[in-house]
Design an enzyme around this catalytic site. Sequence first.
Site, short mmCIF file in Angstrom:
data_model
loop_
_atom_site.label_atom_id
_atom_site.label_comp_id
_atom_site.label_asym_id
_atom_site.label_seq_id
_atom_site.Cartn_x
_atom_site.Cartn_y
_atom_site.Cartn_z
N SER A 1 40.98 27.54 29.85
CA SER A 1 41.33 28.39 30.99
C SER A 1 42.65 29.11 30.77
CB SER A 1 41.51 27.52 32.25
OG SER A 1 40.32 26.87 32.60
N ASP B 1 39.24 24.24 47.55
CA ASP B 1 38.37 25.41 47.49
C ASP B 1 39.14 26.52 48.18
OD1 ASP B 1 36.56 27.43 48.04
OD2 ASP B 1 34.89 26.06 48.41
N TYR C 1 31.40 44.29 34.39
CA TYR C 1 32.48 43.64 35.16
C TYR C 1 32.23 43.83 36.67
CZ TYR C 1 37.02 41.40 35.52
OH TYR C 1 38.04 40.51 35.78
N LYS D 1 39.29 42.78 41.52
CA LYS D 1 40.59 42.87 40.82
C LYS D 1 41.43 44.04 41.35
CE LYS D 1 40.21 39.33 38.10
NZ LYS D 1 40.78 38.05 38.59
#
Length: 261
Positions: free
Chosen positions: A19, A69, A161, A168
Site C-alpha cells: 500500500s 470504515d 480510471y 480524485k
Amino acid sequence: MGLLEGKKGIVFGIANDRSYAWYITKCLVEQGAECAFTHLPDEKGKMERRCRMAVKELGVEDPWLTPCDVSKDEDLDAVFAKLKSDFGKIDFIVHSVAYADRQFLQIGNFHKTSREAWTQALDISAYSLLAMGQRAVDVMPDGGAIISMTYYGGEKVIPGYNIMGVAKAALEHTTRYLAADLGEKNIRVNTISGGPLRTLAASAVGGISEMFEHQERKASMKRNITGDEVGNTAVYLLSDLSSGVTGETIHVDAGFSIVGL
Ligand code: NAD
C-alpha cells in the site's frame, strides 16, 4: 535527529506491505514519527491481521490500531475520540483511502456508472478527507498537517480510471477548500499525486498494465516511481520543512503530468 522526531499522527489505508500508506509510514517512522493506524473492518479480521503484519515489518510491534470504515461517521467519531483520550493531541493525518465499484472501472464503462456507485466512490474517496479535517480541529489545537493521495486521472481523462478520476478531482478541490478554512488554525492540507504503483486498489482499475508502460514511455524521467519517493514527499509535507505550504497537489510522477504529447 529525524525530521519528524516528537511528532505523532494517524495513518488510514494500510491494506498490506504494498500500500502507498505502508511506504509513507516506512518513511515517517524512519524520520522518528510515532504512528497510529486504522484498518477497514471485516468480519473475519483479515484486514486487521494484514495491517498488523505489514506494520510489524516496519518495526512497529504493538501498534495503536483500530477499525474504521471512513464512510461511517460513528467510526470516525470513535477513532478521533480514542486519539484524543490516548494522545491528547496529534500532529498529522495520512488519508490514503479510496474505493469504487470495479465494474465501473473498466475502459469505456464510465457512462454506465450508477448513482449508487458514484455516491459511494465520492463518499469514501473524497468526502472522507473533509470528514477527517472536521475532526482534526479538536485533536490539533496547536496546528498540524494532513495529506491525502491522488492521481493524474483527477485532472485528465485516463481510460479505465473513470469514476475514480471524478472522485480524485473532488479530493483535490476539497484539499484546497479545507486548506483555506483550516489555515488560520495552522492546519495545513496537501495532496500527493502519485504515479501508478502495484497495489490492491490499482489492480481494480481496467488497463492498469498499460498505465505502467505508458508512464515509462511518456514520463520525463522515462520510468515508474517507487513507493519510497511518495513516502519521502509525505515526510516533507508532514514536517516543518513545508511550514508555508498548504492547499497544494504535489506530483510525484517522474514528470509524467508535465508532458503534453
Ligand atoms: P491499497 O488498496 O493498498 O489502499 C487502499 C486502502 O483504502 C485500503 O487500505 C483499503 O482498506 C482502504 N479503504 C477502502 N475503502 C475504505 C473504507 N470504506 N474505509 C476505510 N478504508 C477503506 O491501494 P493504494 O494504491 O495504496 O491506495 C491508497 C491511495 O493511493 C488511494 O487514495 C489511491 O487512489 C491512491 N493512489 C494510488 C495509486 C496507485 O497506482 N496505486 C496512484 C495514485 C494514487
